[in-house]
Design an enzyme around this catalytic site. Structure first.
Site, PDB file in Angstrom:
ATOM      1  N   LYS A  34     -41.129 -19.078  25.927  1.00  0.00           N
ATOM      2  CA  LYS A  34     -41.576 -17.715  25.610  1.00  0.00           C
ATOM      3  C   LYS A  34     -40.500 -16.680  25.938  1.00  0.00           C
ATOM      4  O   LYS A  34     -40.128 -15.848  25.097  1.00  0.00           O
ATOM      5  CB  LYS A  34     -42.848 -17.379  26.389  1.00  0.00           C
ATOM      6  CG  LYS A  34     -43.276 -15.916  26.273  1.00  0.00           C
ATOM      7  CD  LYS A  34     -44.482 -15.617  27.137  1.00  0.00           C
ATOM      8  CE  LYS A  34     -44.177 -15.555  28.617  1.00  0.00           C
ATOM      9  NZ  LYS A  34     -43.503 -14.264  29.016  1.00  0.00           N
ATOM     10  N   LYS A  92     -36.066  -6.802  32.410  1.00  0.00           N
ATOM     11  CA  LYS A  92     -36.575  -8.142  32.714  1.00  0.00           C
ATOM     12  C   LYS A  92     -36.046  -9.158  31.721  1.00  0.00           C
ATOM     13  O   LYS A  92     -35.752 -10.307  32.078  1.00  0.00           O
ATOM     14  CB  LYS A  92     -38.113  -8.139  32.708  1.00  0.00           C
ATOM     15  CG  LYS A  92     -38.753  -9.510  33.012  1.00  0.00           C
ATOM     16  CD  LYS A  92     -38.401 -10.026  34.393  1.00  0.00           C
ATOM     17  CE  LYS A  92     -38.894 -11.433  34.677  1.00  0.00           C
ATOM     18  NZ  LYS A  92     -40.338 -11.577  34.743  1.00  0.00           N
ATOM     19  N   THR A 119     -43.870 -10.664  31.456  1.00  0.00           N
ATOM     20  CA  THR A 119     -42.639 -10.513  30.686  1.00  0.00           C
ATOM     21  C   THR A 119     -43.017 -10.363  29.219  1.00  0.00           C
ATOM     22  O   THR A 119     -43.544 -11.289  28.613  1.00  0.00           O
ATOM     23  CB  THR A 119     -41.726 -11.737  30.873  1.00  0.00           C
ATOM     24  OG1 THR A 119     -41.407 -11.869  32.256  1.00  0.00           O
ATOM     25  CG2 THR A 119     -40.448 -11.592  30.063  1.00  0.00           C
TER      26      THR A 119
END
Length: 308
Positions: free
Chosen positions: A246, A178, A102
């Site tokens: 993150k 995503k 990602t």
């Protein structure tokens, strides 16, 4: 499994964590030859025993039809591609890089552009589904890239994924999609932790929560997937708190660039950041529930699961 048993198509796999290891097993089951590499020597040794291959990165890349990167973030992706032992200088022209981390969509665009002069295709291919589905070859892949990249990646994608979404003919849209998924995933995990804390504070049994809510309108995929971990006192890092520090960070940073306020995602990110700063960063993402226990004194379900 010997190399002779394979179909002749070869892939280098970088990253043998929970997701990468499962992907590797799915590739082997499909008859592909896979050279696996990881910073964890135990994981690498175990996978190489499964694969029947134990070659250097240089040897593996020289024969590979492609490389699959199942690393944590953009920095690790960049290092794997362009660092001191980077794949960009080792893969042959015509090979494909299937990038599963990602990352920010603009980084995917950059990586595609940097590989193109070397004749290496880049498939922006973040994944979703969890480690259990990775091991069964049942992931969802949000992919974008040139038609040649899809063509070169086809056998690997067939082996690792139940569903491949083709989202465009260039890198970027895969990672953008995503980030939409991770916005929802992070919010739903934070909401799952909060809902459990709310129920437990009222004396509701954790197992009863799991019996009732999945059959009611308030449920979500993440609730049904993560709720059992809370009920079993299981805070192993199936997916860690720091992953969502993150990923939701990517979401909120991207939104800022578009002058878009995301207050719900920001609130979820704040919960994950607080959990990380309280020493829970490497625990499973549902460890966010421990913040509520610390603040209110509610009791969480005790450990109740079998160690692997």
């Amino acid at each position: 499994m010997s190399a002779e048993a394979h179909s002749g198509r070869r892939f280098v796999l970088i990253g043998l964590g929970a997701m990468g290891y499962g992907i590797g097993l799915s590739l082997l089951r499909a008859g592909l030859a896979v050279d696996g590499f990881d910073l964890n020597p135990d994981a690498q040794k175990r996978f190489r025993a499964e694969a029947g291959l134990d070659r250097s990165l240089e040897e593996a890349c020289g024969e590979a039809d492609g490389a699959i990167l199942v690393v944590v973030n953009a920095a690790q992706t960049e290092d794997a591609l362009f660092g001191a032992h980077g794949l960009a200088d080792r893969l042959k022209p015509g090979a494909v890089v299937i990038s599963c981390a990602t990352i920010d969509a603009q980084k995917a665009v950059e990586f595609e552009a940097r590989l193109a002069p070397k004749g290496i295709f880049y498939l922006d291919a973040p994944i979703s589904g969890g480690s259990a589905r990775a091991a069964k070859g049942q992931l969802s892949v949000m992919a974008s890239g040139r038609p040649d990249a899809f063509r070169q990646a086809e056998l690997a994608l067939d082996a690792m994924a139940e569903t491949v979404f083709r989202l465009g003919d260039r890198a970027g849209p895969g990672s953008a999609m995503k980030s939409v998924n991770q916005l929802l995933a992070g919010i739903h995990i934070a909401a799952t932790a909060e809902a459990f804390a709310f129920g437990l504070a009222q004396g509701v049994d954790a197992d009863q929560i799991m019996q009732v809510i999945p059959r009611c309108a308030g449920s979500s995929w993440m609730f049904e997937n993560r709720g059992p971990y809370i009920a079993a006192g299981d805070y192993r890092p199936h997916s860690a708190v720091d992953i969502f520090v993150k990923d939701l960070g990517i979401v909120t940073d991207t939104a800022k660039g578009a002058s878009l306020d995301l207050p719900v995602a920001a609130a979820a990110l704040a919960r994950f950041k607080e959990a990380s700063s309280n020493g829970l960063g490497r625990e499973g993402d549902v460890a966010v529930v421990k913040l509520y226990a610390q603040a209110s004194g509610i009791g969480l379900p005790p450990k109740r699961y079998e160690e692997n």
